[in-house]
Design a protein around this motif. Structure first.
Motif, mmCIF file in Angstrom:
data_model
loop_
_atom_site.group_PDB
_atom_site.id
_atom_site.type_symbol
_atom_site.label_atom_id
_atom_site.label_comp_id
_atom_site.label_asym_id
_atom_site.label_seq_id
_atom_site.Cartn_x
_atom_site.Cartn_y
_atom_site.Cartn_z
ATOM 1 N N ASN A 93 0.856 -1.176 0.000
ATOM 2 C CA ASN A 93 0.000 0.000 0.000
ATOM 3 C C ASN A 93 0.896 1.231 0.000
ATOM 4 O OD1 ASN A 93 -2.269 1.565 0.084
ATOM 5 N ND2 ASN A 93 -2.977 0.864 2.077
ATOM 6 N N CYS A 94 0.363 2.376 -0.373
ATOM 7 C CA CYS A 94 1.140 3.605 -0.277
ATOM 8 C C CYS A 94 0.205 4.793 -0.111
ATOM 9 C CB CYS A 94 2.070 3.795 -1.465
ATOM 10 S SG CYS A 94 1.242 3.989 -3.011
ATOM 11 N N GLU A 95 0.785 5.875 0.391
ATOM 12 C CA GLU A 95 -0.018 7.043 0.713
ATOM 13 C C GLU A 95 0.806 8.315 0.497
ATOM 14 O OE1 GLU A 95 -2.819 8.257 4.445
ATOM 15 O OE2 GLU A 95 -1.020 7.102 4.872
ATOM 16 N N SER A 97 1.636 12.327 0.762
ATOM 17 C CA SER A 97 1.465 13.272 1.860
ATOM 18 C C SER A 97 1.468 14.696 1.332
ATOM 19 C CB SER A 97 2.617 13.095 2.852
ATOM 20 O OG SER A 97 2.698 14.193 3.714
ATOM 21 N N VAL A 102 5.941 10.401 -0.179
ATOM 22 C CA VAL A 102 5.054 9.250 -0.327
ATOM 23 C C VAL A 102 5.525 8.185 0.649
ATOM 24 C CG1 VAL A 102 4.157 7.485 -1.887
ATOM 25 C CG2 VAL A 102 4.715 9.748 -2.784
#
Length: 111
Positions: A93-95, A97, A102
């Motif tokens: 997963n990644c998110e 900012s 990231v």
């Protein structure tokens, strides 16, 4: 880099995406990101049980040549070089900012 220097992204690495071939065609890789990154292991040790290591990898939030944000996807592969030790991770997963980075959550798949 000197010992006293602390870098936000001290390591070099590449993030690749597998494009599956159809029929007799081989799978190919597309480079999603190549550049500076950081990593740290986040799993707790559980006695003497063998377990898979999980990591958080950070990269700067940048745009590609088409002006689109570079945000890796689940299943992409990270190859990272940490002081001469190379290993690979698979992205879970990644998110991105608002602070310009990231955060990528990944599982180690090579030793």
């Amino acid at each position: 880099m000197t010992r006293e220097e602390i870098l936000e992204y001290p390591y070099d690495g590449v993030i690749k995406r597998i494009i599956e071939g159809h029929g007799d065609e081989d799978d190919t890789f597309v480079i999603v990101y190549q550049g500076k990154m950081d990593e740290h292991m986040v799993n707790d040790e559980i006695g003497n049980v063998l377990q898979t290591s999980t990591y958080i990898v950070s990269i700067p939030l940048t745009k590609d040549a088409d002006g689109k944000w570079i945000v890796p996807r689940k299943g992409d592969v990270i190859e990272i070089n940490v002081y001469g030790m190379e290993f690979s991770l698979t992205i879970d997963n990644c998110e991105p900012s608002q602070l310009g980075g990231v955060s990528i959550y990944a599982t180690r798949n090579s030793w």
